[in-house]
Write an enzyme that holds these catalytic residues in place. Structure first.
Site, PDB file in Angstrom:
ATOM      1  N   ARG A  34      -5.551   7.808  16.925  1.00 25.03           N
ATOM      2  CA  ARG A  34      -6.879   7.751  16.292  1.00 25.03           C
ATOM      3  C   ARG A  34      -7.894   7.103  17.226  1.00 25.03           C
ATOM      4  O   ARG A  34      -9.068   7.508  17.238  1.00 25.03           O
ATOM      5  CB  ARG A  34      -6.807   6.986  14.970  1.00 25.03           C
ATOM      6  N   GLU A  60     -12.962   2.945   5.352  1.00 24.37           N
ATOM      7  CA  GLU A  60     -12.932   2.526   6.754  1.00 24.37           C
ATOM      8  C   GLU A  60     -14.223   2.761   7.529  1.00 24.37           C
ATOM      9  O   GLU A  60     -14.630   1.901   8.323  1.00 24.37           O
ATOM     10  CB  GLU A  60     -11.787   3.253   7.464  1.00 24.37           C
ATOM     11  N   PHE A 105      -6.060  -3.992   3.425  1.00 25.92           N
ATOM     12  CA  PHE A 105      -6.732  -3.701   4.696  1.00 25.92           C
ATOM     13  C   PHE A 105      -5.799  -3.109   5.742  1.00 25.92           C
ATOM     14  O   PHE A 105      -6.064  -3.211   6.939  1.00 25.92           O
ATOM     15  CB  PHE A 105      -7.423  -4.951   5.247  1.00 25.92           C
ATOM     16  N   GLU A 157       0.607  -1.818   4.528  1.00 25.19           N
ATOM     17  CA  GLU A 157       1.032  -0.425   4.590  1.00 25.19           C
ATOM     18  C   GLU A 157       2.489  -0.332   5.022  1.00 25.19           C
ATOM     19  O   GLU A 157       3.328   0.200   4.314  1.00 25.19           O
ATOM     20  CB  GLU A 157       0.142   0.364   5.545  1.00 25.19           C
ATOM     21  N   ALA A 168      -6.040   5.216   5.481  1.00 25.37           N
ATOM     22  CA  ALA A 168      -6.835   6.242   6.150  1.00 25.37           C
ATOM     23  C   ALA A 168      -8.033   6.676   5.312  1.00 25.37           C
ATOM     24  O   ALA A 168      -8.547   7.786   5.477  1.00 25.37           O
ATOM     25  CB  ALA A 168      -5.969   7.459   6.514  1.00 25.37           C
ATOM     26  N   GLN A 219       0.815  -1.202   0.000  1.00 23.42           N
ATOM     27  CA  GLN A 219       0.000   0.000   0.000  1.00 23.42           C
ATOM     28  C   GLN A 219       0.859   1.266   0.000  1.00 23.42           C
ATOM     29  O   GLN A 219       0.321   2.364  -0.088  1.00 23.42           O
ATOM     30  CB  GLN A 219      -0.917   0.009   1.236  1.00 23.42           C
ATOM     31  N   PHE A 249      -7.940   1.698  11.726  1.00 20.47           N
ATOM     32  CA  PHE A 249      -6.686   2.228  12.279  1.00 20.47           C
ATOM     33  C   PHE A 249      -6.852   2.769  13.697  1.00 20.47           C
ATOM     34  O   PHE A 249      -6.461   3.876  14.013  1.00 20.47           O
ATOM     35  CB  PHE A 249      -6.185   3.336  11.328  1.00 20.47           C
ATOM     36  N   ARG A 289      -7.946  -1.634   8.688  1.00 22.19           N
ATOM     37  CA  ARG A 289      -9.127  -0.837   8.324  1.00 22.19           C
ATOM     38  C   ARG A 289      -9.791  -0.190   9.557  1.00 22.19           C
ATOM     39  O   ARG A 289     -10.365  -0.864  10.401  1.00 22.19           O
ATOM     40  CB  ARG A 289     -10.124  -1.749   7.627  1.00 22.19           C
TER      41      ARG A 289
END
Length: 774
Positions: free
Chosen positions: A323, A727, A241, A245, A524, A210, A357, A355
């Site tokens: 988050r 998300e 998902f 990343e 995100a 990603q 985060f 997904r």
């Protein structure tokens, strides 16, 4: 304008650009790339202990095995032995200390994948290890103050005496402790990197990732190569998902190291079991909470301590916790809050993006607390939600100081309760449960307010290239990655709309660091927001040049020129074909390609105080779920789900509905069936294959699944006033877990508080049923 010309392709429910390739098997993934003659295959030798001191490796024994060409260890990495995305605490290959069972210690390169895997499987026999005590308990790690990063604290007090005074004065108080499990990404295509040496000394790395730019940078650091010597390409992924990343880095670095040293193509593709053992997943959390509230269930004070299982290193855990803290409020205005976030270190895989985060973990604890309040006060959970909604003119600032400018949660929920017949079905569930001693029904509504943007401000940027060819066809390259979510389709729609072309005239090519540099991760939920805006910027530059050329010939203002339906049109109705104008522009030496750039405006964030405006806007949604539970076996079924989600003005309703439903089912799996189990002594992950780790299937989707998009337009200047959809809808699955809690409560005395954990497996449900009946 001539009425025959259409207004563009944005907003049409077009199919995914690779849909035919997906269903026919012709869509090529990383492992489908033809292997040049001489391609070698790598496999990773994994630590057999959760914690230990590495004393030595019998490399000669490994090199003597059939098909083995070479074995690499940490000592062979010329640059920093690190692939940590934030904190440099994550080795590519273990060096000195073994941190978790499954940690890569060495890489075997062989003439076939089978030979490499067979050699790597000898890890236990060739590693000399001094075992050390392993920390496998999250709360014990917290008690020892062993955290991967310092604690985070977020507070807001509207009471003059502060949060403690507000809590003390509240008419009612409740406290609790709760455990929430993690979740494996379970992307259909596993981690894979394919590195090919180039004749100029550089490397081409095909990687299922990603974040191609981060892979480029980490490979360059590890191999001490400049970034221009490392090209990372990704045409598509079979799912990500969040799991690709940051954690694709280890595989990319190992494949690149082997290819560079051996000067031969090297592919590293791990199987599902090793993928489970090596990589991290959604963070499991432990919560301690206290809430003060009034007779109507209105929250007056809330204090929550969040423990997120980071694993052995930081990875992306700091922004995940940030988050989570910023989503504790979900759709509720909380006047007095004290939130404490900790990331204890354990001897497990380093957990990472998934997904949502951290947002789902933070929001879910508040939904549980509101359910506790509702049961304590004998209120419907919906009434408690309504008593705590964010306002529009007041009560509209988040605990971290951001103004909620587009609050549509109340009208959205009103629309859903009407279409789902919530009140009628609530009464029917009560009647059913009163007459049914074994089977119990549960019904729940849960709302969603989810912030859109990266926590790290500078990630909120994107670039794109748009090329118009002489035949009028268009090629787009942007920094986002396609993982099945339809990003390329949406970006192509945006460009086609700007140039007034049918969608078949526009194609998106593979994401490639040699095309668009310094890209942000596709994460995100910002993929379409960022890359769509960048591609739109590039297309508008080209359109402006073409309009100026044609306007000069027609003697009209360039702003009056319209592009639609493959035609360029003057205000008086004169038209010229787009491709004809393109050819004339080329002869006139007008630039037919352009770069585009976009940076999300207005964002600011103070990491020290956890205050600011971290999100460009909020996405909203709500779901009503009804379940049927067998109190003797713990088996259950989702009977019906009604989903209403806000995607602003949809770029593509077909793709957006697919994302909403897919996220809902994935969230349901996290909260009901996907249980991660570790051996209490060895630290081995016991659920590391489909045979023991249960994701939802088509059989878990109810026949009555009603999904609609809420009619809305983003108040923020997003791409065509749309909203992100990747998300936020995962949080709609809260309604399933809360409905199960409602069904368990129906088996106990009125006002009982079912001690239901998540995931709510049949075993967990039976334990909760036994508890409410005692």
């Amino acid at each position: 304008m001539n009425p025959r010309l259409n207004t563009g392709v944005v907003g049409l429910p077009l199919p995914h650009e690779s849909a035919r390739g997906h269903v026919s098997g012709r869509a090529a993934y990383c492992d489908d790339i033809p292997e040049p003659v001489g391609t070698l295959h790598a496999a990773l030798g994994l630590s057999p202990v959760a914690h230990g001191r590495l004393l030595g490796i019998d490399l000669e024994r490994l090199r003597a095995l059939p098909g083995v060409v070479e074995v690499f260890t940490a000592a062979d990495i010329p640059g920093p032995n690190d692939c940590g995305p934030i904190v440099h605490d994550d080795p590519i290959l273990a060096d000195g200390t073994l941190r978790y069972l499954g940690q890569p210690v060495f890489a075997v390169v062989a003439t076939s994948r089978d030979a490499a895997r067979r050699a790597a499987a000898q890890a236990k026999a060739v590693l000399r290890i001094e075992p050390l005590p392993a920390q496998l308990d999250l709360r014990a790690a917290h008690a020892a103050a062993d955290w991967v990063v310092p604690p985070m604290h977020l507070s807001r007090a509207t009471h003059p005496g502060g949060v403690d005074a507000a809590m003390a004065e509240a008419p009612h108080r409740l406290s609790g402790r709760w455990t929430l499990g993690g979740q494996e990404q379970f992307y259909l295509e596993g981690q894979i990197s394919f590195a090919l040496p180039q004749d100029d000394g550089g490397l081409l790395v095909h990687c299922s990732t990603q974040h191609p730019s981060e892979m480029q940078a980490l490979i360059g650091h590890a191999l001490q190569l400049p970034s221009h010597a490392v090209q990372v390409s990704c045409r598509r992924m079979g799912g990500g998902f969040g799991g690709k990343e940051s954690q694709s880095a280890l595989f990319a670095c190992v494949a690149a190291l082997a290819a560079r040293r051996l000067q031969r193509p090297v592919k590293l593709r791990v199987d599902r079991d090793d993928d489970f053992l090596i990589t991290g997943r959604r963070h499991g959390f432990e919560f301690d909470w206290t809430v003060g509230f009034d007779d109507a269930g209105r929250v007056l004070a809330l204090e929550v301590t969040l423990l997120g299982d980071a694993g052995h290193s930081a990875d992306l855990s700091p922004p995940v916790m940030t988050r989570a803290l910023c989503h504790i409020d979900n759709a509720c205005w909380l006047p007095n809050v004290a939130l404490h976030g900790y990331l204890p270190r354990t001897n497990r895989q380093s957990n990472t993006a998934f997904r949502g985060f951290g947002g789902p973990q933070g929001a879910l604890i508040t939904e549980l607390i509101l359910d506790h309040i509702a049961r304590h006060r004998a209120l419907d959970l919906l009434a408690v939600h309504q008593a705590n909604w964010y306002g529009t003119d007041d009560h509209n600032v988040t605990p971290y100081g951001q103004l909620v400018e587009d609050n549509v949660i109340a009208p959205l929920v009103d629309e859903l309760t009407g279409s789902a017949e919530y009140a009628k079905r609530r009464a029917e569930v009560a009647l059913f449960n009163a007459a049914s001693p074994v089977l119990k029904k549960g019904l729940a509504l849960s709302p969603v307010k989810f912030g859109i943007s990266f926590n790290v401000n500078h990630y909120n940027q994107a670039g794109a290239l748009v090329h118009v060819y002489l035949d009028g066809s268009v090629l787009v390259n942007h920094g986002g990655t396609e993982m099945g979510q339809g990003l390329n389709t949406k970006v192509a729609q945006v460009v086609a709309h700007e140039l007034g072309l049918p969608i078949g005239r526009v194609r998106c090519s593979a994401t490639d660091t040699s095309k668009v540099a310094n890209t942000s991760a596709t994460a995100a939920s910002t993929g379409a927001d960022l890359n769509g805006q960048a591609a739109q910027d590039a297309a508008r530059r080209i359109r402006g040049r073409l309009a100026a050329l044609q306007a000069a010939e027609w003697g009209v203002a360039a702003e009056a020129i319209a592009f639609a339906d493959g035609q360029v049109q003057a205000p008086d109705g004169r038209t010229v074909a787009f491709d004809a104008l393109v050819q004339r522009a080329y002869v006139a030496r007008v630039q037919l390609w352009s770069e585009g750039f976009y940076a999300t405006p207005g964002l600011h964030w103070d990491r020290a105080t956890l205050t600011g405006k971290p999100f460009y806007y909020f996405a909203y949604g709500a779901a009503v779920s009804e379940v049927l539970l067998d109190t003797l076996t713990g088996e259950w079924r989702l009977l019906r789900a009604d989903l209403l989600h806000d995607v602003g003005r949809s770029l593509n309703p077909a793709l957006d509905i697919g994302q909403v439903e897919g996220a809902f089912v994935q969230g349901m799996g996290w909260l009901t069936s996907e249980e991660l189990v570790w051996h209490p002594q060895s630290g081995a992950l016991l659920t590391h294959a489909p045979s023991t780790y249960k994701i939802p299937t088509a059989n878990d989707v109810p026949d009555a699944l009603h999904t609609r998009l809420f009619e809305n337009a983003n108040v923020a200047d997003s791409i065509h006033r749309s909203k992100a959809v990747g998300e936020p809808p995962l949080l709609l699955a809260f309604s399933v877990w809360l409905a199960l809690r409602d069904a368990v409560a129906a088996a106990g005395a009125p006002g009982c508080q079912p001690p239901l954990l998540a995931p709510a497996t049949p075993e967990a449900l039976l334990r909760a049923i036994d508890a409410v009946r005692d």
